[in-house]
Design an enzyme around this catalytic site. Sequence first.
Site, PDB file in Angstrom:
ATOM      1  N   VAL A 121      27.066  16.250  34.073  1.00 11.00           N
ATOM      2  CA  VAL A 121      28.059  15.666  34.971  1.00 11.00           C
ATOM      3  C   VAL A 121      28.835  16.764  35.696  1.00 11.00           C
ATOM      4  CG1 VAL A 121      28.297  13.529  33.619  1.00 11.00           C
ATOM      5  CG2 VAL A 121      29.673  15.529  32.994  1.00 11.00           C
ATOM      6  N   HIS A 137      24.078  10.435  34.335  1.00  7.23           N
ATOM      7  CA  HIS A 137      25.345  10.126  33.654  1.00  7.23           C
ATOM      8  C   HIS A 137      26.546  10.269  34.580  1.00  7.23           C
ATOM      9  CE1 HIS A 137      23.387  10.886  29.459  1.00  7.23           C
ATOM     10  NE2 HIS A 137      22.947   9.802  30.061  1.00  7.23           N
TER      11      HIS A 137
END
Length: 472
Positions: A121, A137
């Site tokens: 991320v 994600h």
Amino acid sequence: MFGVTLAGGAGRMRAPKMTQNISGNVVTALKRANRVMIVTGAGISAESGIPTFRGADGLWRNFKPEELATPQAFQRQPHTVWEWYDWRRGLCAQAQPNPAHRVVAAMERFYHHFLLVTQNVDGLHARAGSRRMVEAHGSVWRGQCLQCGATLPLEVTPLKELPPRHEGCGGMLRPAVVWFGESYEPAVLQQMFAAAEEAQLVLVVGTSGGVSLPMDLVTQARQGGATIIEINSERSAVSRLAHERLEGKAGEILPELWHCAQLAYLVDEVRARAEQKGGRLLVGIAGPPGAGKSRLAKALAAELGPHVLVAMDGFHFNNARLEALGLRGRKGAPETFDRLAFELAVRAMRLAQEPVRLPIYSRETHEPVPEAFMAGQTTPFVIIEGNYLLHWPEVRDALDMRIYLDCDPALARKNLIARHQRGGATEEEAIRKFEQNDRLNRETIQATRGAAELQIWRDAAGWTVTRSDRQG
Ligand code: NAD
């Protein structure tokens, strides 16, 4: 100053530091594949200084995931969750993409069917230039409005207010990441699994497989017949599904792997063309100053075998020999320069047909071209490298294969300045010399770019060939 050197002679190629032997199988898999998927996890960002979740310094050591990375935790204590994310955002902002991220971005340019699936991320893949990518994600650089559902960029760190709010509707934002217990978007899932099903090759880099996504993707790809290569500093849950494992740091292994695979691909291309041309080939390499044409020529020559002649710009002539050639060694006088280059190229070409004496000395060894070589062995490959040597249209027209080596301008500039400085110039002089990109260089570049049979791009990730086989 021009010269001729023999392959493998004094070549000091600065290839990536070799950390382990990359097996022929792995190189072949990378060279041949057309449909490629790369799955990355926190391990690929470890060398950028971002802690992984499960390692010794893992992010979870001081926090329980269920306390921070769940929708319930966010409902209970949004401020604390945002504090944790803003701290991580600060870490990510300070971090730089590492060589592994750069190679992944380079791979995207090479493979026609390509998807990067990252569980990270941190945004480092995008900063390294990756575009054909799914951030499965989510990203700490985006927020999602709990009121209207909009996803917004959140680029400033630290955030001015915690929790941040959506200026448009006033709703509270949550980090646009997938938390424990949440599901993936159906469209994203579909895209990832379609790529896994089609893939011929999957590289799994720096993931423990503790989350089911990488395991499921790899299982699917394996069932579809893909070769699975794992790169990880330790064994992981993925290891048992991998056909090949490369154990070590992603930032060291990936550049090495890419160097080997690209060189192998190039050599195949050159050999294939030589075959079309009856076993002999005259290759020319042009490109911007500082791109590393001579390094490429030497690397290619070393792979092609013992009887390769490389004619290079920038090598010293022995003056007495120049006289013997009927050429004056008046350095710097343009007419001499032009004539010299032309003569040399013509001789190199002739050598490709019938061995002739070429009394040129290598700058590095100061040794003449070995007698045995000159005494009549055939010369299957001649590589002429450099914009000066390739300046004349008649030389370019005589080539069997033109290679254009393009380069990230910042890297070319850095290389050239370093080269001038090694030659004793001050930084200022070096920059001035760099900026005097002269007429001959510019003209050769213009004439070769676009017309070359093989285009190569060089940046911090090394060489990446622009493939011509657009289908597959
Ligand atoms: P993980 O922490 O479970 O595993 C990291 C893996 O990387 C381990 O197998 C470890 O051996 C390997 N590794 C560590 N350093 C390496 C290196 N230099 N080179 C190669 N391998 C190395 O990470 P994961 O599998 O991605 O866990 C999944 C979850 O962690 C994801 O949901 C992800 O969002 C989250 N996460 C992301 C980040 C990030 O964005 N950078 C950081 C931490 C966690």
